[in-house]
Design a protein around this motif. Structure first.
Motif, mmCIF file in Angstrom:
data_model
loop_
_atom_site.group_PDB
_atom_site.id
_atom_site.type_symbol
_atom_site.label_atom_id
_atom_site.label_comp_id
_atom_site.label_asym_id
_atom_site.label_seq_id
_atom_site.Cartn_x
_atom_site.Cartn_y
_atom_site.Cartn_z
ATOM 1 N N GLU A 49 0.982 -1.473 0.324
ATOM 2 C CA GLU A 49 -0.157 0.140 0.230
ATOM 3 C C GLU A 49 0.440 1.231 -0.232
ATOM 4 O O GLU A 49 0.562 2.036 -0.430
ATOM 5 C CB GLU A 49 -0.779 0.145 1.013
ATOM 6 N N THR A 50 2.274 1.435 0.352
ATOM 7 C CA THR A 50 2.753 2.589 0.837
ATOM 8 C C THR A 50 3.909 1.717 0.305
ATOM 9 O O THR A 50 4.680 0.919 0.128
ATOM 10 C CB THR A 50 2.847 2.586 2.210
ATOM 11 N N ILE A 51 4.728 2.807 -0.622
ATOM 12 C CA ILE A 51 5.792 2.782 -1.145
ATOM 13 C C ILE A 51 7.038 4.261 -0.552
ATOM 14 O O ILE A 51 6.416 5.556 -0.612
ATOM 15 C CB ILE A 51 6.106 2.614 -2.229
ATOM 16 N N CYS A 52 8.247 4.055 -0.119
ATOM 17 C CA CYS A 52 9.066 5.517 1.017
ATOM 18 C C CYS A 52 9.992 4.884 -0.507
ATOM 19 O O CYS A 52 10.937 4.186 -0.382
ATOM 20 C CB CYS A 52 9.168 5.117 1.825
ATOM 21 N N LEU A 53 10.115 6.036 -1.356
ATOM 22 C CA LEU A 53 11.666 6.519 -2.019
ATOM 23 C C LEU A 53 12.337 7.180 -1.431
ATOM 24 O O LEU A 53 12.578 7.881 -2.048
ATOM 25 C CB LEU A 53 11.261 6.412 -3.200
ATOM 26 N N ALA A 54 13.258 6.907 -1.255
ATOM 27 C CA ALA A 54 14.900 8.046 -1.059
ATOM 28 C C ALA A 54 15.880 8.176 -2.369
ATOM 29 O O ALA A 54 15.949 7.911 -2.756
ATOM 30 C CB ALA A 54 16.461 8.186 0.204
ATOM 31 N N CYS A 55 15.325 9.293 -2.532
ATOM 32 C CA CYS A 55 15.841 10.303 -4.240
ATOM 33 C C CYS A 55 17.229 10.886 -3.730
ATOM 34 O O CYS A 55 16.663 12.220 -3.184
ATOM 35 C CB CYS A 55 15.162 10.289 -4.675
ATOM 36 N N ALA A 56 18.088 11.160 -5.078
ATOM 37 C CA ALA A 56 18.811 12.211 -5.089
ATOM 38 C C ALA A 56 18.199 13.725 -5.268
ATOM 39 O O ALA A 56 17.707 13.248 -6.935
ATOM 40 C CB ALA A 56 20.045 12.296 -5.364
ATOM 41 N N GLY A 57 17.903 14.673 -4.989
ATOM 42 C CA GLY A 57 17.485 16.102 -5.582
ATOM 43 C C GLY A 57 16.623 16.848 -4.898
ATOM 44 O O GLY A 57 16.274 15.883 -3.238
ATOM 45 N N PRO A 58 15.643 17.788 -5.024
ATOM 46 C CA PRO A 58 14.546 18.002 -4.143
ATOM 47 C C PRO A 58 13.472 17.353 -4.453
ATOM 48 O O PRO A 58 13.128 17.510 -5.322
ATOM 49 C CB PRO A 58 14.944 19.651 -4.650
ATOM 50 N N VAL A 59 13.320 16.538 -3.335
ATOM 51 C CA VAL A 59 11.825 16.211 -3.721
ATOM 52 C C VAL A 59 9.925 16.897 -3.624
ATOM 53 O O VAL A 59 9.664 16.053 -4.063
ATOM 54 C CB VAL A 59 11.615 14.647 -2.710
ATOM 55 N N GLU A 60 10.641 18.113 -3.686
ATOM 56 C CA GLU A 60 9.167 18.956 -3.628
ATOM 57 C C GLU A 60 8.410 18.964 -4.196
ATOM 58 O O GLU A 60 7.118 19.481 -4.600
ATOM 59 C CB GLU A 60 9.332 19.865 -2.582
ATOM 60 N N ILE A 61 9.363 18.696 -5.545
ATOM 61 C CA ILE A 61 9.095 19.480 -7.151
ATOM 62 C C ILE A 61 7.998 17.395 -7.496
ATOM 63 O O ILE A 61 8.187 17.131 -7.331
ATOM 64 C CB ILE A 61 9.976 19.430 -7.803
ATOM 65 N N ASP A 62 7.262 18.804 -8.183
ATOM 66 C CA ASP A 62 5.454 17.357 -8.938
ATOM 67 C C ASP A 62 6.478 18.013 -10.834
ATOM 68 O O ASP A 62 5.651 18.965 -10.507
ATOM 69 C CB ASP A 62 5.141 16.591 -8.386
ATOM 70 N N PRO A 63 6.841 17.302 -11.385
ATOM 71 C CA PRO A 63 7.350 16.059 -11.185
ATOM 72 C C PRO A 63 8.695 15.487 -11.323
ATOM 73 O O PRO A 63 9.274 16.719 -11.246
ATOM 74 C CB PRO A 63 7.383 15.120 -12.339
#
Length: 321
Positions: A57-71
Motif C-alpha cells: 500500500e505504501t512506498i517510500c523512496l529516498a532520491c537524490a534531489g529536491p523531492v518537493e518538485i512534482d514531477p
C-alpha cells in the motif's frame, strides 16, 4: 504496521526492500540503467519477491534531489516520477519521496555496533544536530535532529553543491585548475564524488605538470592504495577536502551531535582515510578550531543505511497519520 516497500535510488544503483516489523526484508540491488522507468524497476522487484501490484500500500523512496518538485526528476539518472501516475501504475495508496541524505541521516538512528568505526573520539551532545555526509556518485549532506517525543527528523538540503573550500596555497592552485575544467567548482563536482575525484586527479596533474593517464575514480583509488605517489597525493587531498566540507557543515548547523561519514567511496579505502589529514582539516577553522574539541566522528560501514532510513521515515509517517 502494514507491509511497505522502501527504496534508495542513486545515480548508478537502485536498492529496494520490504519494510516490516522494524526491519528490512528481501533487499535487492539493480542498476538504474537496466530499467527505463522507476515504475518498471519496482514492478520487477515485486515480481522477484513473489508479490503482485496492489500487495503493497505504501512506498517510500529516498532520491537524490529536491523531492518537493512534482514531477520529480532524479539528479543523477534519467528517471522521473509523476506522483499521481506512479500510484496509479503500481496500484499503491501512498508514495513518500524523501531526499536521499535525509534517509541516510535517519538510517544513522539504527546503526549496529559493527556498522561504524570511530574516527575521532568524543561524545555527542544530547539534543544537538548531527551532520551526515557521504561521497559516492554524488556528494550528499544531511542533518539529523532528535525530537522531544523521541522521534527523529532529518533536514533535507543540497549541501553537496556548495562551493569547494580552499585552505592552502596548493589547494588554491588546484581550485584554479578545476575552474578551468568545470567553471563553477562545487564540492561534489570538484572533488568529493566519483567524477569529482577524477576531476581532482586531472587538476592535480595540471598543477604538477604530469600526464593524466588514469581514466576513472576507481583507477585513481587503486593507484593510491598501490602507493603511486601522485595518486596518493590526490586521495590525501580528497580526504582533506572532505574534512573541510564536513567541518563547514558542523559550524553551520551547530553539529555537536557528531559527524557520520557515509556513502560508497570512503569505506573502500577506510585504512587510508583513517591515517589521512581528514581530522586535521575538519577542525582547521582558525578561531573556531576549539569548537571541534571532543566532537565524535564515525565512519559508517553499514550496507544499506539509506534503505533503513527510508523504513524509519515510513514508520514514523504511518504512526503519525
Amino acid at each position: 504496521m502494514s507491509l511497505a516497500l522502501v527504496g534508495d535510488i542513486g545515480g548508478t544503483n537502485a536498492r529496494f526492500a520490504l519494510w516490516r516489523d522494524g526491519g528490512l526484508h528481501g533487499v535487492r540491488v539493480s542498476a538504474t540503467a537496466d530499467h527505463a522507468t522507476v515504475e518498471q524497476a519496482i514492478a520487477a522487484y515485486l515480481a522477484a519477491e513473489g508479490l503482485a501490484l496492489g500487495d503493497v500500500e505504501t512506498i517510500c523512496l529516498a532520491c537524490a534531489g529536491p523531492v518537493e518538485i512534482d514531477p520529480f526528476r532524479f539528479t543523477n539518472n534519467a528517471w522521473r516520477i509523476d506522483r499521481q501516475a506512479f500510484c496509479a501504475e503500481l496500484q499503491v495508496r501512498e508514495l513518500l519521496l524523501l531526499n536521499d541524505f535525509s534517509a541516510m541521516a535517519l538510517g544513522m538512528t539504527c546503526l549496529q555496533d559493527d556498522e561504524y568505526v570511530n574516527v575521532c573520539p568524543g561524545e555527542a551532545q544530547p539534543g544537538r544536530p548531527a551532520v551526515v555526509i557521504g561521497a559516492g556518485t554524488g556528494l550528499g549532506v544531511g542533518t539529523l535532529l532528535s525530537l522531544p517525543d523521541g522521534s527523529w527528523h532529518a533536514l533535507p538540503g543540497e549541501g553537496g553543491h556548495v562551493d569547494l573550500p580552499v585552505g592552502s596555497n596548493r589547494e588554491a592552485l588546484i581550485w584554479q585548475a578545476l575552474h578551468r575544467q568545470l567553471g563553477h567548482v562545487s564540492a561534489e563536482a570538484g572533488a568529493l564524488s566519483g567524477n569529482g575525484l577524477l576531476a581532482l586527479y586531472r587538476a592535480t596533474c595540471a598543477v604538477d605538470g604530469q600526464q593524466a593517464s588514469l581514466q576513472s575514480a576507481a583507477q585513481v583509488t587503486r593507484a593510491a592504495l598501490d602507493g603511486e605517489p601522485l595518486a596518493v597525493g590526490v586521495l590525501e587531498q580528497f580526504c582533506c577536502l572532505l574534512g573541510r566540507v564536513a567541518g563547514n557543515n558542523v559550524l553551520t548547523v551547530g553539529g555537536r551531535g557528531g559527524v557520520y561519514i557515509a556513502g560508497g567511496m570512503v569505506p573502500r579505502f577506510a585504512d587510508f582515510f583513517m591515517a589521512s589529514g581528514f581530522s586535521r582539516s575538519l577542525r582547521d577553522k582558525g578561531c573556531m578550531s576549539d569548537y571541534f574539541d571532543g566532537l565524535p566522528v564515525w565512519l559508517v560501514t553499514a550496507p544499506y543505511p539509506g534503505l533503513v532510513g527510508a523504513g524509519v521515515a515510513v514508520e514514523q509517517h504511518l504512526q503519525r497519520n
